[in-house]
Design a protein around this motif. Sequence first.
Motif: not given
Length: 267
Positions: A139-140, A21, A149, A143, A178, A23, A191, A196, A146
């Motif tokens: 990080w989640e 993904a 992106w 993600r 992913c 990151c 993801h 993502v 966003a």
Amino acid sequence: MTPPSTDSTARLGSGAPVFGAPCWVSLMARDLDAALDFYGEVMGWSFGPVKLGDEFRVALADGMPVAGISALASAFQVAVAWTPYFAVEDADVTASRIRERGATVAVGPVAVYTGRGALAADREGAVFGIWQGPLVSNWESWRDTAPAWTRLHTRDAFDAAIFYGEVLDWVSGRPGCCDVQYEHDEVVLRHGGQIVARLTSGAVEAAPDPNLRPHWHTHFAVDDPHAHAERARAQGGTVLAEGISSTGPWARISDPDGAAFTLNGKG
């Protein structure tokens, strides 16, 4: 190269695995102070130091890490541009896969503080980075919200998806990988159920305009893209295009050093 390993870096919020993904996004500039002045005024970002040295900063929006900025374009002899980084389990293995498939590893893999990173270009010339190591704190959340992106503009999105899928282990079925779907003539990368990245066909490899050649393009979410576009003009940037799409207002901007990015309204 400003990897996603900052002073606020830790593990994934849940400790869940992630690879393949995007990151992080990072700007390789020539003049760090000039870049910080421009993006601070246009985006309202604040900037924190990182343990990599004085040539690196992390951009923060409301305290959340959004992107990296470094003054390494001249040292690495690369164009000033926003570059996405993809999480990988082993940078050396991934670099070998890139080379085996006829693409280029321009820098690295090199040890960078808590991990290993590299800069590469795919077979069509689109530049991207890989990163093995800790990701930004929570990080989640990064993600899912966003704040940044990326979209690949390439000659053939299907062919590109095969290349990146083989290099980055997309659709491997292992936890943390992913998923890829084809929607409305483009490839959509997900993801954890969240979009993502997108891969879109139509770029022309030999186009005289670099914005029309294959490249990864960075998008940032803001409340009012048109207001930010006016700030960019006032700071010496160029508004390349702006309008309203089905998802809301947008503006495509080039900073004074030529790095292009797009602002999208928060939906």
